[in-house]
Motif scaffolding. Sequence first.
Motif, PDB file in Angstrom:
ATOM      1  N   ILE A   1      -5.736   1.536   5.115  1.00 10.48           N
ATOM      2  CA  ILE A   1      -5.138   2.690   4.500  1.00 10.48           C
ATOM      3  C   ILE A   1      -6.215   3.387   4.078  1.00 10.48           C
ATOM      4  O   ILE A   1      -6.279   4.754   4.215  1.00 10.48           O
ATOM      5  CB  ILE A   1      -4.520   2.214   3.215  1.00 10.48           C
ATOM      6  CG1 ILE A   1      -3.218   1.464   3.542  1.00 10.48           C
ATOM      7  CG2 ILE A   1      -4.276   3.533   2.223  1.00 10.48           C
ATOM      8  CD1 ILE A   1      -2.033   2.516   4.093  1.00 10.48           C
TER       9      ILE A   1
ATOM     10  N   ARG B   1      12.791   5.555   1.150  1.00  8.54           N
ATOM     11  CA  ARG B   1      11.329   6.040   0.960  1.00  8.54           C
ATOM     12  C   ARG B   1      11.467   7.121   0.142  1.00  8.54           C
ATOM     13  O   ARG B   1      11.911   8.241   0.615  1.00  8.54           O
ATOM     14  CB  ARG B   1      10.382   6.311   2.246  1.00  8.54           C
ATOM     15  CG  ARG B   1       9.024   6.240   1.924  1.00  8.54           C
ATOM     16  CD  ARG B   1       8.230   6.017   3.420  1.00  8.54           C
ATOM     17  NE  ARG B   1       7.116   6.092   3.182  1.00  8.54           N
ATOM     18  CZ  ARG B   1       6.132   7.237   3.171  1.00  8.54           C
ATOM     19  NH1 ARG B   1       6.769   8.479   3.395  1.00  8.54           N
ATOM     20  NH2 ARG B   1       5.003   7.220   2.946  1.00  8.54           N
TER      21      ARG B   1
ATOM     22  N   ARG C   1       5.495   4.621  -1.898  1.00 11.74           N
ATOM     23  CA  ARG C   1       6.686   5.489  -1.837  1.00 11.74           C
ATOM     24  C   ARG C   1       7.878   4.376  -1.414  1.00 11.74           C
ATOM     25  O   ARG C   1       9.159   5.018  -1.607  1.00 11.74           O
ATOM     26  CB  ARG C   1       6.585   6.608  -0.809  1.00 11.74           C
ATOM     27  CG  ARG C   1       5.896   7.751  -1.360  1.00 11.74           C
ATOM     28  CD  ARG C   1       5.579   8.649  -0.286  1.00 11.74           C
ATOM     29  NE  ARG C   1       5.018   9.832  -1.043  1.00 11.74           N
ATOM     30  CZ  ARG C   1       4.930  11.069  -0.338  1.00 11.74           C
ATOM     31  NH1 ARG C   1       5.594  11.555   0.445  1.00 11.74           N
ATOM     32  NH2 ARG C   1       3.839  11.840  -0.916  1.00 11.74           N
TER      33      ARG C   1
ATOM     34  N   SER D   1       0.762  -1.174   0.049  1.00 18.66           N
ATOM     35  CA  SER D   1       0.097  -0.060   0.101  1.00 18.66           C
ATOM     36  C   SER D   1       0.854   1.209  -0.039  1.00 18.66           C
ATOM     37  O   SER D   1       0.412   2.279  -0.574  1.00 18.66           O
ATOM     38  CB  SER D   1      -0.807  -0.232   1.091  1.00 18.66           C
ATOM     39  OG  SER D   1      -1.949  -1.138   1.179  1.00 18.66           O
ATOM     40  N   ASP D   2       2.071   1.071   0.514  1.00 24.71           N
ATOM     41  CA  ASP D   2       2.808   2.535   0.699  1.00 24.71           C
ATOM     42  C   ASP D   2       3.770   2.415  -0.616  1.00 24.71           C
ATOM     43  O   ASP D   2       4.947   1.792  -0.753  1.00 24.71           O
ATOM     44  CB  ASP D   2       3.874   2.352   1.871  1.00 24.71           C
ATOM     45  CG  ASP D   2       4.757   3.407   2.057  1.00 24.71           C
ATOM     46  OD1 ASP D   2       4.538   4.509   1.214  1.00 24.71           O
ATOM     47  OD2 ASP D   2       5.702   3.540   2.903  1.00 24.71           O
TER      48      ASP D   2
END
Length: 384
Positions: free
Chosen positions: A373, A181, A138, A135-136
């Motif tokens: 999220i 990140r 970055r 989901s992240d």
Amino acid sequence: MKRALFEEDHELFRDVAQEFNAREIAPHYTQWDRERIMPRSMWIAAGQQGLLGLAVPEEFGGAGMPDYRFRVILDEEFARANHLGAGLALHLHDDMVLPHLLAYGSDELKQQWLPGMVTGEKVTSVAWTEPGAGSDLRGVRTKAVRDGEDWLISGQKTFIGNGISSDASLVLARTDGSTGRGGRDSFSLFMVEKGPGYETGKQLDKMGLKASDTSELFFDSVRVPESNLVGQAGQGLRYVAEQLPQGRLAIAVASSAVARTMYEATVHYTKERNAFGERIIDFQNTRFELADILTEVEVLETYVDRAVVTFNEGQLDAVSAARVKLWASERVKLITDRCLQLHGGYGYILEYPIAQAFLAVRLLSIFGGTSEIMRETVGRHIAR
């Protein structure tokens, strides 16, 4: 009761979708489910029936039908026929890849890909998630570095639907040379065709939706021409964020369609099945359960239908899409579980649609952004 969402043209399209499911998918779906992949012939047949790339303009071979209600019809018919894996495969192609090409692709890129996506001769996948970045986004580590007029892409992707059957993937890659990140301008989107350095990893064995193939992908200095860059370099995450509402709406639509289908299947089952000399539906508890489920299904449909209308009006923002995706994907799990309970022991047998749906819907609160999220997205908006 006739749904206010639909008009005559939509119901005529429903006839086409029903006929396609009956003729092209039903005779083979059990085998595809067992083999965990669908053949290219299914995609070609879908293209011939006009079921792919509905929003593609006529100049690129499409039907020029951006009205999302036609996609709702398609999802409902895949659910009704219990062909949920096929529905997922088309969703990745039409609701995830296609919007990015339509919104940001150059005329050259559109001409290269859209006609084939409409006919089913070119199948696509979305290669965003990685072993360390779900989901992240970055956290994506796949990188693209310039090499003359081209880009060289290296990295690993996982949980890629259509990963085996596709001809190309819409890849999110880091283009600023950073590590760790990444920032908002650190990533770009590329259409990456299968070829030298592009390796499909093992086929992943999912708990449900098996007919939709899922795999890992590996890129080892895959050479990609500048023309395959989608939009501008460094804008990948912005593009993903801008198109997320459609992807999340599609999951909400699928959730609503499965909820309605499983409710209707359960009503039918409880009318046909007897216990202690009575039909299951003649027990008061069964009727109470079905009354509750029907109410939940209709509330869910109303909420999702409103989101579809809002999307058609160009007004469905990321927060609203997160809310409807959260509610729908969580609610369908509860509805399917209650329907399975009313099937008794037969609900635990995989040849029954309710058992297959129970496994399939578990993905919906994970795919396209987890429920956690979604809550964070909505919660941050509330706290502003």
